[in-house]
Design a protein around this motif. Structure first.
Motif, PDB file in Angstrom:
ATOM      1  N   SER B 497      29.318  70.138 102.845  1.00 46.25           N
ATOM      2  CA  SER B 497      30.803  68.920 102.663  1.00 46.25           C
ATOM      3  C   SER B 497      31.075  69.226 100.853  1.00 46.25           C
ATOM      4  CB  SER B 497      30.162  67.716 103.098  1.00 46.25           C
ATOM      5  OG  SER B 497      29.658  67.599 103.541  1.00 46.25           O
ATOM      6  N   LYS B 498      30.314  69.413 100.589  1.00 41.56           N
ATOM      7  CA  LYS B 498      29.989  69.438  98.573  1.00 41.56           C
ATOM      8  C   LYS B 498      30.892  70.811  98.689  1.00 41.56           C
ATOM      9  CE  LYS B 498      26.667  69.590  94.543  1.00 41.56           C
ATOM     10  NZ  LYS B 498      26.331  70.545  93.618  1.00 41.56           N
ATOM     11  N   ALA B 499      30.424  72.160  98.955  1.00 45.19           N
ATOM     12  CA  ALA B 499      31.527  73.373  98.814  1.00 45.19           C
ATOM     13  C   ALA B 499      33.005  72.437  99.253  1.00 45.19           C
ATOM     14  CB  ALA B 499      30.745  73.948  99.733  1.00 45.19           C
ATOM     15  N   LEU B 500      33.436  71.831 100.400  1.00 43.05           N
ATOM     16  CA  LEU B 500      34.658  71.487 100.898  1.00 43.05           C
ATOM     17  C   LEU B 500      35.360  70.989 100.166  1.00 43.05           C
ATOM     18  CD1 LEU B 500      33.734  71.617 104.491  1.00 43.05           C
ATOM     19  CD2 LEU B 500      35.111  73.411 103.334  1.00 43.05           C
ATOM     20  N   ALA B 501      34.415  69.781  99.036  1.00 41.21           N
ATOM     21  CA  ALA B 501      35.114  68.633  98.522  1.00 41.21           C
ATOM     22  C   ALA B 501      35.847  69.224  96.998  1.00 41.21           C
ATOM     23  CB  ALA B 501      34.181  67.568  98.110  1.00 41.21           C
ATOM     24  N   ALA B 502      34.766  70.632  97.034  1.00 39.74           N
ATOM     25  CA  ALA B 502      34.924  71.348  95.541  1.00 39.74           C
ATOM     26  C   ALA B 502      36.029  72.063  95.366  1.00 39.74           C
ATOM     27  CB  ALA B 502      33.729  72.218  94.634  1.00 39.74           C
ATOM     28  N   LEU B 503      36.400  72.407  96.909  1.00 39.57           N
ATOM     29  CA  LEU B 503      37.036  73.946  97.135  1.00 39.57           C
ATOM     30  C   LEU B 503      38.783  72.300  97.399  1.00 39.57           C
ATOM     31  CD1 LEU B 503      38.920  75.825  98.106  1.00 39.57           C
ATOM     32  CD2 LEU B 503      38.653  75.525 100.416  1.00 39.57           C
ATOM     33  N   ARG B 504      38.229  71.409  97.645  1.00 41.90           N
ATOM     34  CA  ARG B 504      40.148  70.972  97.867  1.00 41.90           C
ATOM     35  C   ARG B 504      40.358  70.147  96.076  1.00 41.90           C
ATOM     36  NH1 ARG B 504      42.640  66.331  98.286  1.00 41.90           N
ATOM     37  NH2 ARG B 504      43.402  65.475 100.492  1.00 41.90           N
ATOM     38  N   LYS B 505      39.648  69.676  95.494  1.00 42.80           N
ATOM     39  CA  LYS B 505      39.701  69.310  94.252  1.00 42.80           C
ATOM     40  C   LYS B 505      40.409  71.069  94.013  1.00 42.80           C
ATOM     41  CE  LYS B 505      37.896  67.076  90.294  1.00 42.80           C
ATOM     42  NZ  LYS B 505      37.503  68.229  89.400  1.00 42.80           N
TER      43      LYS B 505
END
Lengths: 139, 547, 327
Positions: B497-505
């Motif tokens: 989840s953390k990785a995907l959130a960072a990608l989104r940002k």
């Protein structure tokens, strides 16, 4: 009876089901059907069976033409026929085209697909089939 | 001397005109419609300095040694069903003398969706192998040392994700990214033009392409970051000149985009590679390949000021033409493929895929796949065609045809420029219309028997023997769905989840997205989850259909 | 036909397929479903009609798609009629406007119908008017009419829409000076779409200048309170400017009502449609007479006077035309 009823072209909904984007065949067929006097409603790529049937109902199409090149025809063509049953529109004729092996053609016809055309079919053959099926309208 | 030659020509001309000509109604122009003379002579040879292989403008080949130095790479595109099954096929092909891998993905993978997405039903494992997460990629290359082979991956919209998965598998094998060799198709422009496997709108799609080129220039320097493809343009119905022109125009659009990013031409140009179709019109194809090298070298030097010789050299992969194959009398496809493969070799291809005879019906069986590979081996080792460099160089006909195709391509470059470049031309449906028109013209010629396809509109047989074809077990679908769900259940969810959130940002900003995608992949985020994260930011594209 | 009553029952029960079939009947000028259309004078069962027209490539379908999205958020049901020209030679057509409206596929409150403009004179607008009444009677809140601005089609849109939106873009290269004659007169709202492209401000500016030069010579209710067509800039693909567009459409609707223009328009349209119906019926009778009546054709070919034959046909209509015309 109305007088001088304007001849109403047969309306054919043409759709690409499945995920592939190979639209060469569907476009060539759509042009040929137009030139033969049919009204072709093209709904574009990646249509689900539900979308195809819903559009066919809104458009009052008598025929649905499906194209697929991804190999998912055994799943998606019968799904369109099933959806027509569910929407009580089994009078709409379904035909299909694409890379479809002989055995699958037999199986699909059993499942209610009226006709299948494989690569190399002359366009005139498709038009002739439609004319036989709908002698009263179109081209 | 000169006077006598002219006399001989005049004599021939008189005799030709008084001799009977065939009246079968079949066109004498090329399959693309280029009119041909019955005879070419020294008068047709262009006036220019002699061209040499390995020297600008590389018409005769990019290597001074031709195939004397090294044969082309025999690279058979394959993949089907699950990663496990495909892994077995890869080992079989490598054991049979294949020299590189080429991964075919299934439609859900190509369209960036997981196997358990509703629209994946019926599609899983049909056109290629199903890859949902790093776990599948680990299985795909299990026991295959990535540091020792090169791999080509045919994928576009989600290309960056699959490349990151490959890098992550290599990491697990202990192979550093800098040692990896291979090719990523990664050519989104031709998707908008022809193959239609686009997801995001053109602008963010181009950003992802440039991100991967920029990242690889630093981290994966031996990787061919893009394979600019005419194959799909041709298969969609274009002419040879359109295939060439649209593909090279796409290439220049990528160059422009990289320069705009601030990269230097010689830092990335040598990693651009091309991918062409080898169609059935033998000489036209050879001329097309020769013209491609000359045009690219000239544009790279004159327009972009490339200094490094490697930036000028157009390297290309070739696949024989899928559209030329017939479901009728499919054994004929072996002959067609052999002729097309010969054109590719005489045109100087760097690598080659020969189609299997049953590919018009389904994915190839083991036997058909081996026959296709054997066709290449036969060309390389029995026919002797690889012994002489550019053997058709200097042919009156081939040289004239090379010039004609180059001329037609240049006309298209001008028109594309007038339309404001490749992306505005896509949005104006220019390419799509040109291709649809060519496809329709050809179809009409077939119907009128002005072109013949053996076994289709002439020389047909009534009773065709059914061919044994490869069937995908429908059971695989459920297994693959279970596998991706298992991955989601067992991974470190917080890290994912953390990785995907960072990608989104990062996607909302201007950072290179590759490190963010790589981290998501390592955290076993699925392909569909990564794509959906990007769709939230980039949106999805709908085309204007031109018929 | 007993099919009619069955169809009517299904139509009233809200069966989409019955609506679709009724529109087909209207398209072929079959009068059997006319009872399903409510009276044209506003009130219940009459949907508001917005028409969109513009050159090919201006993004009309995308704009309509964006507007449908907005209206659906407001809870309104929407129907779209998209017309494309048929080939005058074969009668065939390829209708592809649905493609850009896929977002609304399977939304039961959105109905999209592609219509071929079949080229028989007056046919489109008569059929369109009837289809609009059917959609209203079926219960749709809003009807959107979309047509490619070629030939006379934009005039036909203006003839049936309450509000006519003319769509332009900065990238077509022909600029405002190439604007088709008559377009200024029919536009209630201008949209400059694709306003993310260079040159959109120039298009808007030129348009503004042209509008101030060509203040419409209004008559009737509009003379004292003329409507000034606003220019809205949108990026339909990104849903930008759509709220403003809708506000302008609503503002125009309020103007029609408060200025008294709505009644004038309604009256004028009733008269226009009546005249068209008469012309259409007469045309049908003429084709019938010239096709069936050997003596009339013989006479016509002999003396070469279409006027005499026309008089004869009109006389016949006078005696039995009304009966036949009702079908």
């Amino acid at each position: 009876m109305p007088v001088d009823t304007a001849v109403r072209p047969v309306r054919i909904l043409v759709a690409k089901v499945g995920l592939d984007g190979h639209d060469r065949g569907v476009k060539v067929v759509a042009r040929a059907l137009r030139d033969a006097g049919y009204e072709v409603i093209y709904t574009g790529l990646r249509q689900t069976p539900e979308m195809v049937v819903d559009a066919a109902l809104q458009e009052d199409a008598q025929v649905i033409g499906l194209s697929i090149h991804s190999g998912a025809h055994m799943t998606l063509f019968p799904a369109v026929v099933q959806e027509l049953k569910r929407r009580k529109a089994t009078d709409i004729v379904v035909f299909g085209g694409g890379i479809i092996p002989e055995d699958d053609i037999v199986a699909l016809k059993k499942k209610g697909v009226a006709e299948l055309f494989t690569p190399g079919t002359p366009l005139q053959e498709i038009v002739d089939w439609l004319r036989k099926r709908f002698p009263q309208g179109g081209g | 001397m000169k006077v006598r030659a002219r006399d001989a020509k005049e004599v021939w001309k008189e005799e030709f005109e008084s001799s009977p000509t065939r009246d079968d109604g079949v066109e004498t122009s090329t399959i693309s419609g280029i009119p041909l003379k019955p005879l070419y002579t020294a008068d047709d040879l262009p006036k220019r300095d002699e061209e040499m292989p390995g020297a600008f403008p590389y018409t005769r080949g990019i290597h001074p040694g031709g195939y004397r130095g090294r044969l082309w790479t025999m690279r058979q595109f394959s993949g089907f069903a699950t990663a496990e099954e495909t892994n077995r096929r890869y080992k079989y092909l490598l054991a049979n003398g294949q020299t590189g891998l080429s991964v075919a993905f299934d439609m859900p993978t190509l369209m960036g969706q997981d196997s358990d997405a509703p629209t994946s039903r019926g599609e899983i494992g049909h056109c290629g192998v199903a890859i949902d997460s790093l776990a599948d990629m680990e299985t795909l290359f299990d026991g295959i040392p990535l540091g020792e082979i090169t791999t080509s991956m045919t994928i576009n919209s989600p290309a960056a994700i699959l490349l990151c998965m490959y890098i992550a598998v290599a990491e697990k094998q202990g192979v550093p990214a800098s040692a990896l060799g291979g090719t990523l198709q990664n050519d989104i422009l031709k998707e908008f033009i022809a193959q239609k496997e686009f997801i995001f709108p053109p602008e963010p799609s181009m950003r992802l392409v440039v991100d991967s080129i920029e990242y690889c220039a630093k981290e994966v320097p031996k990787w061919n970051t893009i394979s600019i493809s005419g194959y799909h343009i041709r298969e969609a119905g274009s002419t040879a000149a359109q295939e060439l022109a649209f593909t090279l125009a796409d290439g220049m659009a990528y160059v422009d985009a990289c320069l705009e990013r601030g990269m230097r031409i010689d830092d990335f140009a040598s990693r651009l590679s091309f991918f062409f179709d080898a169609h059935i019109d033998f000489f036209e194809e050879i001329a097309k390949f020769r013209a491609a090298r000359r045009i690219w070298a000239r544009w790279m030097r004159e327009r972009y000021g490339a200094q490094d010789e490697r930036s000028l050299k157009l390297r290309f992969h070739t696949q024989t033409a899928g559209v030329s194959l017939t479901a009728q009398q499919p054994e004929l496809n072996i002959a067609r493929t052999a002729i097309e493969a010969l054109a590719a070799v005489l045109g100087g291809t760097q690598s080659l895929h020969t189609n299997a005879m049953d590919e018009v019906l389904a994915l190839p069986t083991d036997k058909a796949a081996r026959l296709a590979l054997r066709t290449q081996q036969l060309l390389a080792y029995e026919t002797g065609v690889a012994n002489t460099i550019d053997p058709l160089g200097g042919s009156y006909f081939v040289e004239a045809l090379t010039d004609e195709i180059e001329r037609q391509a240049e006309v298209y470059f001008k028109r594309i420029e007038e339309l404001g470049g490749v992306i505005p031309a896509i949005e104006a449906s220019f390419f799509q219309k040109e291709i649809a028109d060519s496809a329709f013209r050809y179809q009409q010629e077939l119907e009128q028997k002005r072109r013949l396809m053996v076994g289709v509109n002439e020389f047909t047989v009534d009773d065709e023997e059914p061919m044994e074809i490869l069937r995908i077990d429908p059971k695989l679908e459920g297994e693959q769905v279970a596998r991706v769900q298992e991955v989601r259940r067992t991974r470190d969810q917080a890290r994912c989840s953390k990785a995907l959130a960072a990608l989104r940002k990062a996607a909302t900003g201007t950072d290179n997205l590759m490190p963010y995608i790589l981290e998501s992949v390592r955290a076993y985020a699925t392909e569909g989850e990564i794509m959906n994260t990007l769709i939230e930011v980039f949106g999805i594209y709908t085309e204007t259909a031109v018929i | 036909m007993d099919g009619e009553s069955e169809l009517a029952a299904r139509f009233r029960a809200g069966d989409i397929r019955a609506l679709a079939r009724a529109i087909s009947l209207v398209e072929r000028r079959d009068p059997s479903v006319r009872a399903l259309e409510t009276p044209p004078k506003g009130g219940e069962g009459s949907a508001a009609v917005v028409g969109f027209t513009g050159a090919p490539g201006t993004g009309k379908s995308t704009l309509v798609d964006a507007l449908v999205t907005l209206l659906r958020k407001q809870g309104k049901s929407v129907s779209v009629i998209a017309t494309d020209p048929n080939s005058p030679f074969t009668g065939g057509a390829i209708l592809g406007d649905r493609i850009r409206m896929q977002r609304h596929a399977l939304d039961p409150k959105v109905f999209i119908r592609s219509m071929g403009a079949r080229g028989h004179l007056g046919g489109l607008s008569l059929a369109t008017r009837e289809a609009i009444r059917l959609l209203g009677a079926f219960g749709f809140d809003q009807v959107i009419l979309e047509t490619v601005g070629v030939g006379q089609s934009e005039l036909e849109v203006a003839a049936v829409a309450d509000t006519t939106v003319v769509v332009m873009t900065p990238n077509l290269g022909d600029g405002v000076q190439m604007i088709k004659a008559g377009i200024l007169e029919i536009a209630d709202i201008f949209v400059v779409n694709k306003a993310d492209l260079d040159g959109y401000q120039r298009v808007a500016m030129e348009l503004r200048a042209m509008l101030s030069l060509n203040a419409p010579g209004a008559t009737g209710a509009a003379a004292s309170k003329p409507w000034k067509p606003p220019i809205i800039t949108t990026v339909a693909a990104r849903q930008e400017g759509i709220d403003e567009l809708w506000a302008a459409i609503e503002s125009h609707r309020r103007y029609l009502e408060t200025s008294g223009r709505a009644q004038e328009l309604a009256a004028k349209r009733l008269k226009d449609e009546t005249a068209e119906v008469v012309a259409d019926l007469a045309r049908q009778q003429a084709r019938l007479a010239l096709g069936e009546d050997g003596a009339l054709t013989e006479q016509l070919l002999k003396d070469g006077s279409p006027y005499r034959a026309a008089e004869e046909i009109l006389n016949r209509i006078g005696s039995d035309g009304r009966k036949r015309g009702r079908g």
